[in-house]
Design an enzyme around this catalytic site. Structure first.
Site, mmCIF file in Angstrom:
data_model
loop_
_atom_site.group_PDB
_atom_site.id
_atom_site.type_symbol
_atom_site.label_atom_id
_atom_site.label_comp_id
_atom_site.label_asym_id
_atom_site.label_seq_id
_atom_site.Cartn_x
_atom_site.Cartn_y
_atom_site.Cartn_z
ATOM 1 N N HIS A 87 -5.555 15.274 -4.373
ATOM 2 C CA HIS A 87 -5.390 14.029 -3.698
ATOM 3 C C HIS A 87 -6.349 13.415 -3.408
ATOM 4 O O HIS A 87 -7.628 13.753 -2.587
ATOM 5 C CB HIS A 87 -4.440 14.038 -2.833
ATOM 6 C CG HIS A 87 -3.927 12.820 -1.728
ATOM 7 N ND1 HIS A 87 -2.712 12.023 -1.978
ATOM 8 C CD2 HIS A 87 -4.747 12.337 -0.473
ATOM 9 C CE1 HIS A 87 -2.329 10.651 -1.783
ATOM 10 N NE2 HIS A 87 -3.908 11.001 -0.828
ATOM 11 N N ASP A 166 7.511 8.835 6.168
ATOM 12 C CA ASP A 166 6.471 8.802 6.151
ATOM 13 C C ASP A 166 6.440 7.158 4.933
ATOM 14 O O ASP A 166 5.866 5.729 5.875
ATOM 15 C CB ASP A 166 5.177 9.428 5.422
ATOM 16 C CG ASP A 166 4.865 8.759 4.531
ATOM 17 O OD1 ASP A 166 4.126 8.700 5.831
ATOM 18 O OD2 ASP A 166 4.429 8.648 3.653
ATOM 19 N N ARG A 173 3.199 0.502 9.758
ATOM 20 C CA ARG A 173 1.615 0.789 9.998
ATOM 21 C C ARG A 173 0.660 -0.732 9.079
ATOM 22 O O ARG A 173 -0.185 -1.000 10.217
ATOM 23 C CB ARG A 173 1.221 2.159 9.566
ATOM 24 C CG ARG A 173 2.052 3.133 10.863
ATOM 25 C CD ARG A 173 1.440 4.822 10.372
ATOM 26 N NE ARG A 173 0.297 4.487 10.007
ATOM 27 C CZ ARG A 173 -0.540 5.607 8.339
ATOM 28 N NH1 ARG A 173 0.203 6.070 8.440
ATOM 29 N NH2 ARG A 173 -1.969 5.839 8.571
ATOM 30 N N SER A 188 0.459 11.930 7.322
ATOM 31 C CA SER A 188 1.706 11.454 6.847
ATOM 32 C C SER A 188 0.855 11.852 5.205
ATOM 33 O O SER A 188 1.941 11.581 3.529
ATOM 34 C CB SER A 188 0.802 9.728 6.101
ATOM 35 O OG SER A 188 0.692 8.565 4.881
ATOM 36 N N LYS A 192 4.222 14.401 2.088
ATOM 37 C CA LYS A 192 4.264 13.619 0.824
ATOM 38 C C LYS A 192 3.817 15.008 -0.310
ATOM 39 O O LYS A 192 4.471 15.614 -1.194
ATOM 40 C CB LYS A 192 3.805 12.607 0.425
ATOM 41 C CG LYS A 192 4.574 11.704 0.851
ATOM 42 C CD LYS A 192 3.774 10.200 0.689
ATOM 43 C CE LYS A 192 2.665 9.833 1.273
ATOM 44 N NZ LYS A 192 2.377 8.362 1.518
HETATM 45 N N1 URA Z 1 -2.270 6.798 2.235
HETATM 46 C C1 URA Z 1 -1.040 7.523 2.511
HETATM 47 O O1 URA Z 1 0.105 7.856 2.194
HETATM 48 N N2 URA Z 1 -1.032 7.710 3.939
HETATM 49 C C2 URA Z 1 -1.798 6.813 4.800
HETATM 50 O O2 URA Z 1 -1.582 7.050 5.627
HETATM 51 C C3 URA Z 1 -2.983 6.695 3.901
HETATM 52 C C4 URA Z 1 -3.454 6.602 3.014
#
Ligand code: URA
Length: 429
Positions: A87, A166, A173, A188, A192
């Site tokens: 990621h 999320d 957000r 967040s 995932k």
């Molecule tokens: N990417 C995400 O999935 N969440 C965040 O809070 C920031 C970047």
């Protein structure tokens, strides 16, 4: 009607005064928000209280686990292969997932890469791949498993069942100025990634002007927080801290970045993209139990390219089809001779976005051919009149605002500041 065990306003007051929330309180808050009992304005106030007062490590872990529990948890156990994912916190010209996933898969490791679309100045991996004629981002879980089994790498859209809490909170957000907050970002991203069921995870955490956490110290703290969350949840996790002060590689924009990725897979491509791809592949293969694997050899001898072609075809794409090109081009030339001294990532990302490569709202379309080709990088010698960048778009009216973004974003001088290596540090559990 069931009696709710907590009062939302009490919890907001607790966090507003800087006190930690208990595990049961966090579990309830996330569940009640997902089912709509806690309303958006209340969660927005909570997000701002967290933004201002932070969270303890235990609270961040509780928040992450509660968001995982809000949805489905995938499993790749039936594959019989080690799974490893990457990621990136996102940057300008960051196309690394494209060559990296097939490269790592060419060693027999499964790479399930659930990706997103871009919002704002950072491009989305799915937007890039969608510029390949025929390629489909959305596939079923069963299809994903069969591609992982046959080809080894899959890059596809994350289903809406993963961490729905999320999804809702991130959108909130985004419109309440509470994105840039380490506990919220870390929970967040990791909710995932853990829900996705990967066995191991390598994080590419960016710092510098094109990163959404520009400061090195904040990026390091974000990386450490995410590495701890992953390892605590049983996912072998490590992070590389990488430089996003200047755009990555020689292209920004969807089809342009696919073209550059194919060059890397063919054994060429810009050195910063190649170096970062190899560093991340080495890290992923090490976590997958193959510390002696040689990713550079797999780029040079065509194994990674072969996996790329099979990966694209498996999702309906034609790896041999010509990529879309924008209708209009504008070349920016060097006003004087010298050395390209500076090139700031963020304004270049914004310029590519204004040309049509990115979107302002989630529902907006993107232009496959839009973006910027960078003909020179900091430290390169330039002659007066030489092309520096070529801007691409389907609508010539977009050039003006893109050029405005580039004003003051680069300079020609006598020398360029020395840059360190692209990978600045490694953080492991
Ligand atoms: N990417 C995400 O999935 N969440 C965040 O809070 C920031 C970047």
């Amino acid at each position: 009607m069931a009696v709710e065990p907590f009062d939302t306003v009490d919890l907001i007051r607790t966090k507003r005064s800087g006190e930690p929330l208990g595990t049961a309180e966090i579990d309830w808050l996330v569940d009640a928000y997902t089912r709509g009992y806690v309303e958006d304005p209340q969660m927005a106030a909570m997000a701002m209280a967290i933004f201002l007062n932070g969270m303890e490590r235990r609270e961040i872990k509780d928040l992450t686990l509660a968001m995982i529990a809000s949805g489905e948890r995938m499993s790749f156990g039936s594959l019989g292969k080690t799974t490893v994912d990457k990621h990136s916190t996102g940057g300008v010209g960051d196309k690394i997932t494209l060559p990296l996933a097939p490269l790592v898969a060419s060693f027999g490791v499964a790479v399930p890469q659930l990706s997103g679309r871009g919002l704002g100045h950072t491009g989305g991996t799915l937007d890039k791949l969608e510029s390949i004629p025929g390629w489909q981002a959305s596939i079923t879980n069963d299809r994903m498993l069969s591609i992982l089994s046959d080809v080894g790498a899959v890059i596809c859209a994350a289903g809406s069942g993963l961490a729905p809490a999320d999804k809702k909170l991130y959108a909130l957000r985004d419109i309440t100025g509470t994105v840039e907050c380490i506990p919220l970002i870390a929970s967040s991203i990791m909710s995932k990634k853990i829900a996705e069921g990967t066995g191991a995870l390598v994080l590419d955490v960016k710092f510098g002007s094109g990163a959404f956490m520009p400061s090195y110290e904040a990026s390091r703290e974000l990386a450490q927080t995410m590495v701890d969350l992953g390892n605590d949840a049983g996912v072998a996790t490590s992070a590389l801290l990488t430089d996003m002060e200047v755009p990555l590689g020689g292209t920004i924009g969807n089809a342009l970045e696919v073209r550059e990725s194919a060059e890397v897979l063919a054994g060429g491509g810009p050195s910063d993209v190649v170096d970062l791809t190899i560093a991340l592949a080495t890290e992923m293969l090490t976590l997958a139990g193959l510390p002696d694997a040689d990713p550079a050899a797999a780029l040079a001898d065509g194994r990674a390219m072969d996996t790329w072609r099979r990966m694209i075809s498996a999702q309906g794409g034609d790896p041999d089809a010509p990529l879309p090109a924008a209708r209009e081009q504008h070349v920016v030339r060097a006003p004087s001779s010298g050395v390209l001294a500076t090139q700031e990532a963020l304004p270049f990302g914004i310029a590519a976005w204004r040309l049509g490569a990115g979107r302002a709202r989630a529902q907006d379309p993107v232009q496959a051919g839009a973006g910027i080709e960078l003909h020179v990088k900091p430290g390169d010698t330039v002659a007066e009149g030489q092309p520096l960048w070529t801007l691409h778009t389907d609508e010539a009216a977009r050039f003006e605002r893109a050029l405005e973004s580039l004003e003051g974003a680069w300079s020609i001088g006598g020398s360029a500041e020395e840059r360190g290596p692209i990978v600045r540090d490694r953080i492991s559990g």
